[in-house]
Design a protein around this motif. Structure first.
Motif, PDB file in Angstrom:
ATOM      1  N   UNK A 164       0.867  -1.240   0.109  1.00 59.68           N
ATOM      2  CA  UNK A 164      -0.109   0.105   0.060  1.00 59.68           C
ATOM      3  C   UNK A 164       0.732   1.303   0.004  1.00 59.68           C
ATOM      4  N   UNK A 165       2.109   1.107  -0.002  1.00 58.30           N
ATOM      5  CA  UNK A 165       3.000   2.388   0.171  1.00 58.30           C
ATOM      6  C   UNK A 165       2.908   3.324  -1.269  1.00 58.30           C
ATOM      7  N   UNK A 168       3.834  11.669   1.609  1.00 64.48           N
ATOM      8  CA  UNK A 168       4.300  10.983   2.719  1.00 64.48           C
ATOM      9  C   UNK A 168       3.016  11.036   3.839  1.00 64.48           C
ATOM     10  N   UNK A 210       0.754   8.246   2.776  1.00 61.18           N
ATOM     11  CA  UNK A 210       1.380   6.937   2.916  1.00 61.18           C
ATOM     12  C   UNK A 210       1.562   6.708   4.659  1.00 61.18           C
ATOM     13  N   UNK A 211       1.735   7.716   5.266  1.00 59.14           N
ATOM     14  CA  UNK A 211       1.912   7.805   7.042  1.00 59.14           C
ATOM     15  C   UNK A 211       0.556   7.374   7.529  1.00 59.14           C
ATOM     16  N   UNK A 268      -0.934   4.017   6.860  1.00 61.51           N
ATOM     17  CA  UNK A 268      -0.251   2.698   7.458  1.00 61.51           C
ATOM     18  C   UNK A 268      -0.211   3.025   9.033  1.00 61.51           C
ATOM     19  N   UNK A 269      -0.049   4.128   9.550  1.00 64.62           N
ATOM     20  CA  UNK A 269       0.225   4.123  10.973  1.00 64.62           C
ATOM     21  C   UNK A 269      -1.035   4.906  11.846  1.00 64.62           C
ATOM     22  N   UNK A 321      -3.575   6.636  15.574  1.00 57.63           N
ATOM     23  CA  UNK A 321      -2.803   5.962  16.822  1.00 57.63           C
ATOM     24  C   UNK A 321      -3.601   4.944  17.442  1.00 57.63           C
ATOM     25  N   UNK A 360      -4.640   1.884  13.501  1.00 56.12           N
ATOM     26  CA  UNK A 360      -3.964   1.961  12.471  1.00 56.12           C
ATOM     27  C   UNK A 360      -4.653   1.231  11.261  1.00 56.12           C
ATOM     28  N   UNK A 361      -4.358   1.553  10.113  1.00 52.80           N
ATOM     29  CA  UNK A 361      -4.865   0.680   8.918  1.00 52.80           C
ATOM     30  C   UNK A 361      -6.358   0.624   8.842  1.00 52.80           C
ATOM     31  N   UNK A 402      12.768  -1.054   0.463  1.00 55.94           N
ATOM     32  CA  UNK A 402      11.753  -0.775   1.176  1.00 55.94           C
ATOM     33  C   UNK A 402      11.542  -1.781   2.562  1.00 55.94           C
ATOM     34  N   UNK A 433       1.818  -1.873  14.418  1.00 49.57           N
ATOM     35  CA  UNK A 433       0.878  -0.984  14.065  1.00 49.57           C
ATOM     36  C   UNK A 433       1.378   0.312  13.627  1.00 49.57           C
ATOM     37  N   UNK A 434       2.749   0.447  13.505  1.00 44.81           N
ATOM     38  CA  UNK A 434       3.209   1.693  12.883  1.00 44.81           C
ATOM     39  C   UNK A 434       3.564   1.480  11.433  1.00 44.81           C
ATOM     40  N   UNK A 489       7.918  -7.212   5.380  1.00 42.56           N
ATOM     41  CA  UNK A 489       7.937  -7.252   3.760  1.00 42.56           C
ATOM     42  C   UNK A 489       9.183  -6.377   3.264  1.00 42.56           C
ATOM     43  N   UNK A 524      11.323   6.076  -1.186  1.00 42.31           N
ATOM     44  CA  UNK A 524       9.915   6.066  -0.902  1.00 42.31           C
ATOM     45  C   UNK A 524       9.679   7.642  -0.133  1.00 42.31           C
ATOM     46  N   UNK A 525      10.735   8.066   0.396  1.00 41.58           N
ATOM     47  CA  UNK A 525      10.410   9.350   1.219  1.00 41.58           C
ATOM     48  C   UNK A 525       9.300   9.340   2.441  1.00 41.58           C
ATOM     49  N   UNK A 542       7.583   8.823   6.124  1.00 41.19           N
ATOM     50  CA  UNK A 542       7.810   9.703   7.278  1.00 41.19           C
ATOM     51  C   UNK A 542       9.068   9.614   8.149  1.00 41.19           C
TER      52      UNK A 542
END
Lengths: 215, 428
Positions: free
Chosen positions: A44-45, A113, A116-117, A120-121, A124, A127-128, B208, B214-215, B267, B275-276, B278
């Protein structure tokens, strides 16, 4: 067993061996091929050039609703960051100051960013959990809060995503270390290197060490 | 000269005389006398029986997984609670002042999590390799343990280690100023083997790694590093990784900042661009005085610190024979030399390196000297195998300002007072 049957068996065995090696070309023949559904589930990135963006779209106003429900408790109503939670908004023109405030608007180089962040994260502890459309909406609202986009009717999507650039992108440079006198050419001083030594700072002035006993 | 105890003569008296002779010869008579004076009355630790000398201890079933002595309860990782908003996305610190040698015990390796300690069932854990490969692959933990494996000792240092000290001395204790480092022996598979198994396409330049927690931690790692010395590790110091260190699988990126050593590794994507993420944009970029920020500052520079004495480990004597010890490391190779000063840098003495000298590993140094009881300003200065000399904090500030947060490898100063107490100071 007849000769022809032996031949058939030999061909079958060879095919089987070839089949195994074709299934995995590696030297150790370990692991198995990842299925497309499996790759899709984890891959998913998102990169700055838009690679990895899912199809979808989201409005600033929808993002505001999600933000108020799922983000504001930590990041604050205006992205100011409660307690020590990250500040998301503001900090313009502070990077050269004694108190730089590094936010999406003031510091982050790429819009991707954020997407993406968040995907995925965040949030808090949950997540996801956001859909692609929700992530687009939230990203749009964060861009709006940071005055990167000024139209509150703006809809961010996979189509227009890469057109939104962040102002600090150009201010990232490469690593130029070693950047201190490494003294590789000269031997470091061993004797009579200084005539006078004074204490110029003490940790106990601040006294922020955990469990520190005050003297 | 013989040191044998004669009949009727106590051992302490004999050793006192021997000690005095030795002390006089070394010019340390006062110190030796002070030590001996304490044994003028019989020591009850010797003359009275101890419970442990008379009664039975616990049997072999009492401690199936051994833990340290109850007298070592203070040897723990510690958090600086004001640093972060919540302990699930926080850091604690290795008690360097309680350790010796070069290996960090597994339970004392500092922790840095971004979404708490993931509890991962190894039977349900998978490692996927996808992206620019001939064949995307999935490995189980059992698959990974069928590859040829290697054992390597490496330090892992957080790029923000000593980050609170950029503006001046702030924390009293090397646990807090330097404790975001640990050094263990990893068992794992060279990442190169896994990538070769999948077949890397010629356009591939970056990887990557991604965590299963969970992060969903991700970083961009250049392919050359992955092919050089990265490992996919499943054991540390001979046993399975600890949960807080990424059980059952973590990436090992020798000599490079700890944030890249992705834990709970699930992965690895292969690509042609970074990817830049965070953690390589908003964080782990080094803000300079001119407002520009350095990115991809991967290597950990040569660094050292005196761990004893230090603020949490004051000297218990006031003069005489004294051991100064500490650790040194470099992300670019081995440590060639460590110099120690006790007069604030006027004069330096080359310390004794002891124990294994391994590539990108902690090195242990000692400086044994006879303390005259006067205040000390102690520093250590490491030189690595590339000839790089550890800089002063002011040299770093001159080059980078004070907003960098990361990569502070400046020389640390400890002030030792007459009573043995130690404080974190900065000097001219």
């Amino acid at each position: 067993m007849s000769k022809s049957l032996k031949a058939i068996c030999a061909v079958a065995a060879t095919t089987l061996l070839l089949g195994i090696s074709a299934a995995n070309a590696g030297k150790y023949n370990l692991g198995r091929k990842a299925l497309p559904e499996e790759i899709k589930a984890w891959n998913t990135d998102v990169r700055p050039d838009g690679q990895g963006l899912p199809k979808g779209q989201g409005k600033v106003s929808d993002g505001e609703t999600i933000y108020n429900e799922q983000c504001a408790a930590c990041h604050g109503d205006f992205g100011e960051g409660k307690d020590r939670w990250p500040v998301l908004v503001g900090g313009k023109d502070t990077l050269k100051s004694d108190d730089p405030v590094k936010t999406i608007g003031s510091y982050w180089p790429y819009t991707s960013t954020i997407f993406d962040y968040v995907r995925r994260s965040m949030p808090f502890g949950n997540a996801q959990s956001l859909s692609a459309n929700e992530t687009y909406a939230l990203t749009a609202y964060l861009l709006y809060m940071n005055e990167i986009i000024d139209d509150e009717k703006f809809v961010l999507s996979d189509k227009n995503f890469t057109s939104v650039r962040l102002p600090n992108e150009k201010n990232f440079t490469k690593d130029v270390r070693p950047d201190t006198p490494t003294q590789a050419q000269q031997k470091p001083c061993m004797k009579n290197c200084k005539t006078e030594v004074k204490i110029t700072g003490r940790a106990r002035v601040l006294d922020v060490t955990p469990d520190a006993k005050k003297e | 000269m013989t040191n044998k105890i004669k009949p009727g003569q106590s051992e302490s008296a004999a050793s006192r005389r021997t000690f005095l002779k030795g002390g006089l010869a070394a010019g340390g008579a006062i110190v030796a006398g002070a030590t001996a004076a304490r044994s003028a009355t019989p020591d009850k630790a010797i003359t009275e029986p101890h419970e442990w000398a008379q009664t039975l201890g616990e049997g072999v079933d009492a401690r199936p997984y051994g833990t340290p002595s109850e007298f070592e309860k203070h040897v723990v990782r510690r958090n600086v609670s004001w640093l972060t908003a919540t302990p699930e996305s926080s850091v604690n610190f290795t008690p360097l002042h309680e350790l010796d040698g070069i290996i960090t015990p597994n339970g004392l390796c500092f922790e840095r999590h971004h979404a708490g300690i993931a509890v991962v069932d190894p039977a349900k854990h998978r490692l996927m390799i996808n992206g620019l490969v001939d064949k995307p692959l999935v490995f189980t933990m059992d698959d990974l343990k069928r590859f040829p494996r290697v054992n390597k000792v490496f330090f892992l240092e957080c790029a923000a280690n000593s980050g609170m000290e950029w503006r001046g001395a702030q924390l009293n204790g090397c646990q807090f100023t330097h404790g975001m480092v640990h050094n263990v022996m990893y068992t794992g598979v060279p990442l190169k083997y896994l990538l070769e198994e999948a077949g890397i396409k010629s356009s591939a330049k970056w990887l990557m790694p991604e965590g299963a927690d969970a992060s969903g931690m991700t970083r961009s790692v250049p392919l050359f590093k992955a092919l050089d010395d990265c490992l996919v590790a499943f054991a540390m110091n001979g046993e399975a990784l600890r949960p807080e260190q990424g059980y059952p699988l973590r990436l090992v990126v020798p000599g490079w900042e700890g944030n890249m050593w992705v834990k709970w590794l699930r992965r690895i994507e292969v690509g042609d661009q970074p990817w830049h993420a965070r953690e390589e944009t908003s964080k782990y970029t080094d803000l300079m005085e001119n407002g520009k920020a350095r990115r991809f500052t991967w290597e950990m520079d040569c660094k050292s610190v005196i761990t004893n004495p230090s603020p949490q480990a004051p000297l218990k004597h006031t003069q005489g024979q004294t051991v100064i010890t500490g650790v040194a490391w470099s992300g670019r190779g081995t440590i060639k030399r460590v110099d120690v000063t006790i007069d604030g840098g006027k004069n330096w003495h080359t310390a004794r390196l002891d124990g294994p000298s391994l590539d990108k590993s902690l090195h242990r140094f000692y400086f044994d000297f006879n303390w005259d009881g006067k205040p000390l300003l102690m520093q250590s200065r490491a030189i690595d195998s590339t000839g790089y000399v550890q800089p002063t904090k002011n040299e770093l500030r001159k080059a980078r300002g004070t907003n960098s947060i990361y990569h502070n490898n400046g020389i640390q100063t400890w002030h030792v007072r007459e009573n043995g107490a130690v404080e974190n100071v900065e000097i001219s």
